[in-house]
Design a protein around this motif. Structure first.
Motif: not given
Length: 470
Positions: A45, A47, A49-50, A182, A323, A443
């Motif tokens: 993933e 991570s 950006d999240y 997750r 998100l 996003i």
């Protein structure tokens, strides 16, 4: 006589052989490769950006929504205070249903905990008496409920309000697992129809409501032999009202029945639940056997496999959209806070207009609270703002709210402004109409959701106040 003796010895041997065959079938573990493939556990993933998007969401909430919450004491109306832990928390999957229907076995199967020291205990009798939270951690360990509630970095600190008796029935299990990076699973005590809330020692229904309000996906699990709906289950479905999009009904242990009997049970399940789920589009129903062992022979194995894949895809969709769902949740919360502030402002304004030198303040405000329609409080909000009538809260709730909080303890919205901080109403409206939708768009488009210099400083704009008289 010889034939009779042969028959007497043969029957126990046949029964023994059948039992041994069943034990052998149960010892054959099912292939779990499709779980990793469907949930994409091997994929890496982004991570960074999240984390940046969550940080931006947290900043919007604290700068634009929370000040309005505190100014008008929204938490005392809805009893739902959002913490940083809740904003940054992973999606929550909640397992509900009667006792011994396979909720714990399903968690064991999804996480591959079978025959490990940390598998959830299962059995034919009621086994789960605690609310068990299975979450990610660097090492395998058990966390007491008191510790979970005391840790402000987690999303479970509000559970302290249910008392120490409940915290003793709350337990967390941390383990390093790709799926738990997750999502978080919550296994609940099975519903026992002849047990009252008082016997549990804590408000069971209120605790369930707390988890229901925060769950992203709710699995309501049934056993083909436990389809009867009693008062406890009826209460549970009343609590699930309005959350139909998150509900998934699971008819578990489906391979214990022949195909024809399974069809009858499927129809009986809908017949039992129809009065409780009064919506146009009923929740999705999955029919399979969710446990680690192989399916029973001569059953609808291909159907069960397809149903299991569909459920995993459903779960993966929640994980992929976590998100977006979080942003939508904060925006919905902001809309409710804004409506509450507008209503309190209208109550305060009406109170000041009705007061005179000779008026009794308590009598005046009692009349306003008892009959808000007489003073067009709710209708004026609908007429002057873009608020939907379906989003307005219950009018009786404000009678209790102002019973605790005196009306003269609140300022009007026109007074909730400062030169440096801006106006509370302008800031929350900007968050609802611009900032949160822009974060969602960034996003979806893959842009960096980090703060720009103008967003951080306001670019020197003077705050506007449309409620201030010029």
């Amino acid at each position: 006589m010889k034939v009779l003796l042969t028959f007497c010895f043969a029957v126990p041997l046949l029964l023994l052989a059948a039992a041994e065959e069943e034990a052998i079938l149960e010892s054959i573990l099912r292939d779990r490769s499709h779980i990793e493939d469907t949930l994409r556990l091997a994929a890496d993933e982004k991570s960074g950006d999240y984390a940046a998007a969550l940080q931006r969401l947290r900043k919007i909430y604290h700068s634009s929504i929370r000040p309005m919450e505190q100014a008008y004491k929204y938490n005392e109306l809805r009893q739902h205070e959002i913490s940083d832990g809740e904003i940054t928390s992973k999606p929550m999957v909640l397992f509900l249903g009667p006792w011994s229907v396979g909720k714990s076995s399903m968690v064991n199967y999804l996480l591959g905990l079978q025959d490990t020291p940390y598998q959830l205990y299962t059995g034919a009798e009621p086994t789960t008496s605690e609310f068990t939270v299975i979450m990610h951690g660097e090492k395998i360990r058990t966390v007491e409920g008191i510790v979970m509630a005391a840790d402000s970095s987690r999303s479970f600190s509000p559970l302290e309000k249910f008392g120490q008796n409940f915290l003793e029935k709350l337990v967390g299990i941390e383990m390093p697992h790709k799926l738990l990076e997750r999502v978080t699973f919550v296994d609940t005590p099975g519903i026992i129809e002849n047990r009252k809330q008082q016997e549990r020692g804590y408000p069971f229904n209120d605790v369930c409501q707390w988890f229901i309000d925060r769950a992203d996906l709710i699995f309501v699990v049934f056993d083909p032999t436990k389809l009867d709906v009693g008062l406890e289950l009826e209460m549970l479905f009343r609590q699930l009202k309005g959350r139909e999009s998150q509900i998934r009904i699971i008819l578990n242990k489906a391979d214990s029945l022949a195909t024809q009997d399974l069809m009858r049970v499927y129809g009986a399940l809908f017949w039992s639940l129809a009065p409780l789920i009064n919506v146009t589009e009923p929740p999705r129903v999955y029919v399979s056997s969710f446990w680690p062992y192989d399916y029973a022979l001569e059953t609808s194995i291909e159907l069960f496999k397809r149903e299991e894949i569909s459920l995993l895809e459903d779960l993966n969709q929640v994980i992929e959209n976590r998100l977006e769902n979080k942003i939508a949740f904060i925006r919905q919360h902001g809309i409710r806070v804004r409506i509450h502030a507008l209503l309190v402002d209208r109550y305060v304004q009406t109170y000041k207009e009705q007061m005179s030198f000779f008026s009794d303040s308590e009598m005046v405000f009692k009349e306003i609270v008892d009959d808000p329609d007489k003073f067009y409080i709710f209708k004026s909000i609908l007429a002057k703002t873009n608020v939907s009538k379906f989003d307005l809260p219950n009018r009786d709730a404000y009678r209790d709210f102002f019973g605790i909080n005196p009306v003269n303890s609140f300022k009007q919205l026109s007074a909730q402004c400062s030169y440096m901080g801006g106006c509370l109403l302008e800031k929350i409206e900007k968050a609802i109409t611009h900032e949160l939708p822009a974060l969602l768009s960034s996003i979806n488009s893959g842009k960096n959701p980090s703060l720009s210099s103008c967003e951080a400083t306001g670019c020197g704009e003077k705050p506007k106040n449309r409620y201030r008289r010029n």
